[in-house]
Scaffold this active site. Structure first.
Site, PDB file in Angstrom:
ATOM      1  N   ARG A  17      -0.718   7.249  11.154  1.00  0.00           N
ATOM      2  CA  ARG A  17      -2.284   7.461  10.853  1.00  0.00           C
ATOM      3  C   ARG A  17      -2.844   6.274  11.143  1.00  0.00           C
ATOM      4  O   ARG A  17      -3.737   5.414  10.516  1.00  0.00           O
ATOM      5  CB  ARG A  17      -2.354   7.579   9.420  1.00  0.00           C
ATOM      6  CG  ARG A  17      -1.911   8.805   8.796  1.00  0.00           C
ATOM      7  CD  ARG A  17      -2.075   9.019   7.287  1.00  0.00           C
ATOM      8  NE  ARG A  17      -1.237  10.147   6.816  1.00  0.00           N
ATOM      9  CZ  ARG A  17      -1.706  11.106   6.372  1.00  0.00           C
ATOM     10  NH1 ARG A  17      -3.307  11.052   6.035  1.00  0.00           N
ATOM     11  NH2 ARG A  17      -0.878  12.379   5.798  1.00  0.00           N
TER      12      ARG A  17
ATOM     13  N   ASP B 142      -7.622  -3.678   5.980  1.00  0.00           N
ATOM     14  CA  ASP B 142      -8.947  -3.093   6.201  1.00  0.00           C
ATOM     15  C   ASP B 142      -9.661  -2.903   5.086  1.00  0.00           C
ATOM     16  O   ASP B 142      -9.110  -3.142   4.039  1.00  0.00           O
ATOM     17  CB  ASP B 142      -8.728  -1.769   7.095  1.00  0.00           C
ATOM     18  CG  ASP B 142      -7.780  -0.699   6.446  1.00  0.00           C
ATOM     19  OD1 ASP B 142      -7.644  -0.692   5.121  1.00  0.00           O
ATOM     20  OD2 ASP B 142      -7.516   0.311   7.070  1.00  0.00           O
TER      21      ASP B 142
ATOM     22  N   TYR C 128       4.211   4.332  12.221  1.00  0.00           N
ATOM     23  CA  TYR C 128       3.121   4.510  11.297  1.00  0.00           C
ATOM     24  C   TYR C 128       2.243   5.308  11.929  1.00  0.00           C
ATOM     25  O   TYR C 128       1.554   5.017  13.003  1.00  0.00           O
ATOM     26  CB  TYR C 128       2.426   3.559  10.410  1.00  0.00           C
ATOM     27  CG  TYR C 128       1.384   3.968   9.282  1.00  0.00           C
ATOM     28  CD1 TYR C 128       1.730   4.622   8.370  1.00  0.00           C
ATOM     29  CD2 TYR C 128       0.057   3.730   9.724  1.00  0.00           C
ATOM     30  CE1 TYR C 128       0.796   5.072   7.576  1.00  0.00           C
ATOM     31  CE2 TYR C 128      -0.759   4.323   9.003  1.00  0.00           C
ATOM     32  CZ  TYR C 128      -0.508   4.742   7.708  1.00  0.00           C
ATOM     33  OH  TYR C 128      -1.491   5.337   6.757  1.00  0.00           O
TER      34      TYR C 128
ATOM     35  N   ASP D 210      -3.361  -2.562   3.492  1.00  0.00           N
ATOM     36  CA  ASP D 210      -3.535  -2.578   4.588  1.00  0.00           C
ATOM     37  C   ASP D 210      -4.763  -3.521   5.120  1.00  0.00           C
ATOM     38  O   ASP D 210      -5.566  -3.720   4.119  1.00  0.00           O
ATOM     39  CB  ASP D 210      -3.861  -1.355   5.235  1.00  0.00           C
ATOM     40  CG  ASP D 210      -2.569  -0.387   5.467  1.00  0.00           C
ATOM     41  OD1 ASP D 210      -1.523  -1.151   5.292  1.00  0.00           O
ATOM     42  OD2 ASP D 210      -2.938   0.681   5.833  1.00  0.00           O
TER      43      ASP D 210
ATOM     44  N   GLU E  12       0.796  -1.356   0.021  1.00  0.00           N
ATOM     45  CA  GLU E  12      -0.022   0.093   0.062  1.00  0.00           C
ATOM     46  C   GLU E  12       0.898   1.242  -0.094  1.00  0.00           C
ATOM     47  O   GLU E  12       0.401   2.175  -0.376  1.00  0.00           O
ATOM     48  CB  GLU E  12      -0.997  -0.042   1.229  1.00  0.00           C
ATOM     49  CG  GLU E  12      -1.676   1.416   1.187  1.00  0.00           C
ATOM     50  CD  GLU E  12      -2.806   1.174   2.377  1.00  0.00           C
ATOM     51  OE1 GLU E  12      -3.293   2.111   2.922  1.00  0.00           O
ATOM     52  OE2 GLU E  12      -3.474  -0.054   2.384  1.00  0.00           O
ATOM     53  N   LYS E  13       2.097   1.192   0.763  1.00  0.00           N
ATOM     54  CA  LYS E  13       2.892   2.347   0.676  1.00  0.00           C
ATOM     55  C   LYS E  13       4.334   2.088   0.694  1.00  0.00           C
ATOM     56  O   LYS E  13       4.707   0.827   1.149  1.00  0.00           O
ATOM     57  CB  LYS E  13       2.584   3.002   2.031  1.00  0.00           C
ATOM     58  CG  LYS E  13       2.490   2.378   3.169  1.00  0.00           C
ATOM     59  CD  LYS E  13       2.159   3.050   4.690  1.00  0.00           C
ATOM     60  CE  LYS E  13       0.658   3.141   4.701  1.00  0.00           C
ATOM     61  NZ  LYS E  13       0.217   1.745   5.189  1.00  0.00           N
TER      62      LYS E  13
END
Length: 649
Positions: A322, A104, A320, A102, A7-8
Site C-alpha cells: 500500500r 506520515d 509492503y 509509519d 503500526e502493523k
C-alpha cells in the site's frame, strides 16, 4: 521495560528482528531483550457514533443537524479489542514507550491516539522506519527522536479525521432524510472523497451522452521518394473551414486537391530529426500497478489490492504493497541481483528478462530523498515458485518484478523524424520513429512498432503515387474504467480549472490514498452509485440523481485541495486546528441549507444513469427496507462502510 508500538505486525517483526536477543513471542507481542514490540492492526480506535454524544442522535432528524461534538470521543473497533487489551497490559509494565507508526500523517495518528486513549503519561520516543530491510531498521533504532517533535503532524491527522466525520455524518444524514421525503427510502451516502469521485463519472457520462459527433475530412498522399515510399497528410491552411484543432470541416476542398495529385511532383521542403533517450518506467506504487494491471490483465483495482496483500502476507514475495512511492532505498541497489535472482525462480519469462539485466547499471529509481513512509513495490528475494500462485497472482508478481528488472536495462533510444513536403503549392506532413536501441522496451511490449520513414534528405524530390480522402468523425471521450478512474484520482489536478487549487492538488496525493482508492470504487459499486458495463464504470440513476441533488461544490475535487492547504499548514507550519474546523462547520451550515426535498425529487425524476445491477440492487434493496429514521448512523463511518487508515470516503 521499553515498549515499542508498531503500526502493523510486519513492521513489528522487522523491528524485533533488528534488536538483539532474538524474538521469542507471546500473544500480541514480540520479546527482544529488554524491549517488547507490539503492534496496531490499522486503526484500533474509531470516531464515536453520534449517539455516543447524545442518545437522541440515534434517530436521524433534520432539526438536529449539524451534529457538532463538544468533546471528541474515540471507541475501540470491534475486531481490535483483543489487541488493544494487549497494549493496555504492556503499558502498565513499561518504563518508556516508542511510537513506531509509519512516518506520515496517518501513521502518526494511528499509534498516538492509542497511547493517549490508554492514558499513558510517561515519555514517548519516535522511531521512523521507511524501509523494513534489517540494516535500515537498525539505523533507525539508533537515532530515536522525541515524539513531541511530531505533535503538529498528529494534530493535522486528527483534524482530518474529525473533519471527515463532521462532513460525512451530517451530509449523509441530511441527504438521506430529504431523499426519504422525495420517495427514496434508503441511505444516500456523502463523503469528501467518494462523492467527488462519483462526480467525475457522472460528468464524464454526461459528456458522452450529450456528445454530438462532427464530421471532418483528411486527405492523404502516398509518396515515392529516393529510397522508398511513405504516406503524408495534407495540412489545410487559412481560407478553409477548420475546427479549433485544424481539422477540415468540408469535403470539397480535399476532393478537389486529391483529384489533381496523381503523378504530381514536389520536394521535401523541411526535415527535422531528434534523438531521444527514455529511461525505464519506475518501480510501481500501488495505484500505478492498479492502472497497469487493469489495462494489461483486466483486473479491478480491488482485485489488484487483494492479490498484492496475498503476495505480501501469505506468499511473502513482495514488499509492503500500500505504497504511494515509486522509488527504492539506495542501499537496496547492492543486493538487487540476489533479490531478483530469487524472485525470478524458474519462471521462463522472468528468467529471460533476468538474463538481459546489467547489474552494473544504476537508474534514478534508487533515491533515498524520494522515499517517504514506504518505498516502491518490489520483490523480497524469496525464492518464487510461480506454479504455486494463481494465474492472476503470477501476472501481478511478474509486473512488479519486471519494473524492478527494467532498472538494469539501457534506456530506449529512438530517432523521431518530421518531414514536410511541398506538393502542388500545398503542405503535406509525415512523421516516423526509428528505434536505435530497444533497451527496456521488449520487457513491456511484444508489439511491432510502426515502420519508420525511409531515409530522407532535405530538398530531395518526391512524386505522388496515389491519393485519397477519408471521412471521419469526432469521437466522445471514453467512459471511465478502473484504470482510468484510478489514474484520474491520482492526477485529479487535471480536472480543476483554478490554477492555485490545481497546484495544491498536484502537490498532494490527489483524491484518496493508495490504501483507499480501490475501496472507494468498490464502495460506490456496492452502494449502487456506479455499475460495471464490461470494463466501463458508469454512474447509475441513483448516482446521477445524488450528484444532481447536491450543491455543485460537493461533487467536485476542489474541497480536497482546500483542506490539504489547511492541513499542510497545521502539519508543517504549526497552525492551530480550531480555525480549520470552525471554517468547516460554517461551510457545513451553508451546505445543509441546500438539502431540499423538491430538488431531490426533480433529481430522482430526471436521473439518466444506467440501471442498478443486481449487486447494487441487492444492497439498495436492503437500504430501502430500513427506515432512515431508525438507523443509528454511528456504528459505521459516514455512509455505511467501515474505513481503514487514511480513508476519507
Amino acid at each position: 521495560m521499553r515498549l515499542i508500538i508498531a503500526e502493523k505486525p510486519s513492521l513489528a517483526r522487522a523491528i524485533a528482528e533488528a534488536l538483539p536477543a532474538g524474538v521469542p513471542g507471546q500473544d500480541g507481542a514480540l520479546m527482544a531483550g529488554d524491549s517488547v514490540v507490539t503492534w496496531c492492526l490499522g486503526h484500533l480506535l474509531e470516531q464515536a457514533p453520534p449517539d455516543a454524544y447524545d442518545p437522541s442522535h440515534k434517530a436521524w432528524r433534520l432539526d438536529t443537524l449539524p451534529i457538532l461534538p463538544d468533546r471528541w470521543k474515540l471507541v475501540p473497533r470491534a475486531k481490535a479489542r483483543a489487541q488493544l487489551a494487549v497494549i493496555r497490559g504492556l503499558l502498565k509494565r513499561a518504563d518508556t514507550v516508542v511510537h513506531a507508526g509509519d512516518p506520515d500523517r496517518e501513521g502518526q495518528l494511528l499509534v498516538q491516539e492509542v497511547i493517549e486513549h490508554l492514558g499513558w503519561q510517561g515519555p514517548v520516543a519516535r522511531l521512523l522506519v521507511s524501509d523494513l530491510n534489517a540494516p535500515a531498521v537498525k539505523r533507525a533504532l539508533s537515532r530515536l527522536e522525541d515524539n513531541a517533535r511530531y505533535a503538529p503532524l498528529y494534530r493535522a491527522a486528527q483534524a482530518r479525521a474529525r473533519a471527515d466525520w463532521l462532513y460525512g455524518i451530517n451530509l449523509t444524514r441530511a441527504w438521506t432524510l430529504v431523499g426519504r421525503q422525495a420517495g427514496h427510502d434508503g441511505v444516500l451516502s456523502v463523503g469528501r472523497v467518494q462523492t467527488p469521485v462519483l462526480g467525475l463519472v457522472v460528468r464524464r457520462d454526461a459528456e458522452i451522452r450529450d456528445f454530438e459527433p462532427r464530421p471532418f475530412f483528411v486527405l492523404w498522399a502516398d509518396l515515392v521518394v529516393a529510397r522508398g515510399r511513405l504516406r503524408a497528410w495534407w495540412v489545410p491552411g487559412e481560407g478553409h473551414s477548420l475546427d479549433d484543432q485544424g481539422r477540415l470541416l468540408e469535403r470539397a476542398p480535399a476532393e478537389a486537391l486529391g483529384g489533381r495529385l496523381a503523378g504530381a511532383e514536389g520536394r521535401l521542403a523541411r526535415l527535422e530529426t531528434r534523438d531521444r533517450r527514455q529511461a525505464a518506467p519506475l518501480p510501481y506504487s500501488l495505484s500505478a500497478l492498479q492502472v497497469d494491471a487493469a489495462r494489461r490483465h483486466g483486473l479491478s483495482a480491488k482485485a489488484v489490492l487483494d492479490i498484492c496483500q496475498r503476495l505480501y502476507e501469505r506468499h511473502q514475495l513482495i514488499t509492503y504493497p500500500r505504497s504511494d512511492c515509486r522509488y527504492l532505498p539506495e542501499e537496496h541497489w547492492a543486493g538487487a541481483r540476489r533479490t531478483l535472482e530469487g524472485a525470478c525462480g524458474e519462471d521462463a519469462t522472468l528468467r529471460g528478462w533476468l538474463a538481459g539485466a546489467d547489474f552494473a547499471k544504476r537508474s534514478k529509481a534508487w533515491n533515498d530523498k524520494k522515499v517517504g513512509a514506504h518505498h516502491a513495490l518490489a520483490p523480497t528475494g524469496k525464492r518464487a515458485d510461480l506454479s504455486r500462485l494463481s494465474r492472476q497472482e503470477a501476472d501481478v508478481f511478474r509486473l512488479i518484478t519486471r519494473n524492478v528488472l527494467a532498472q538494469f536495462y539501457p534506456p530506449l533510444s529512438t530517432r523521431e523524424v518530421k518531414a514536410e513536403f511541398a506538393i502542388a503549392g500545398e503542405v503535406f506532413r509525415a512523421r516516423g520513429q526509428e528505434v536505435l536501441e530497444a533497451g527496456w522496451k521488449p520487457l513491456f511490449t511484444t508489439r511491432d512498432e510502426a515502420p519508420p520513414l525511409p531515409p530522407l534528405t532535405e530538398g530531395e524530390p518526391c512524386r505522388v503515387e496515389e491519393a485519397g480522402v477519408e471521412d471521419r468523425e469526432t469521437r466522445p471521450p471514453e467512459p471511465f474504467t478502473d484504470a482510468s478512474l484510478i489514474k484520474a484520482m491520482m492526477n485529479i489536478a487535471r480536472y480543476v480549472e483554478d490554477p492555485a487549487i490545481r497546484r495544491t492538488l498536484r502537490d498532494s496525493d490527489g483524491l484518496g490514498t493508495e490504501a483507499t482508492r480501490a475501496g472507494i470504487l468498490e464502495t460506490l459499486l456496492e452502494r449502487g452509485y456506479l455499475a460495471r458495463e464490461g470494463k466501463a464504470l458508469r454512474a447509475t440513476r441513483l448516482g446521477d440523481a445524488l450528484i444532481a441533488s447536491l450543491p455543485e461544490a460537493v461533487g467536485r475535487p476542489e474541497r480536497t485541495a482546500l483542506w490539504e492547504q489547511r492541513l499542510s499548514a497545521i502539519a508543517e507550519d504549526g497552525d492551530a486546528p480550531a480555525p480549520f474546523l470552525d471554517a468547516l462547520v460554517e461551510d457545513l451550515r451553508g451546505l445543509l441549507g441546500h438539502a431540499d426535498a423538491e430538488r431531490m425529487r426533480r433529481a430522482l425524476a430526471g436521473a439518466r444513469g444506467v440501471e442498478v445491477p443486481s449487486r447494487g440492487r441487492k444492497a439498495g434493496g436492503k437500504a430501502r427496507r430500513q427506515s432512515a429514521g431508525r438507523r443509528t448512523g454511528g456504528k459505521t463511518s459516514p455512509g455505511g462502510a467501515r474505513r481503514k487508515r487514511g480513508s476519507s470516503s
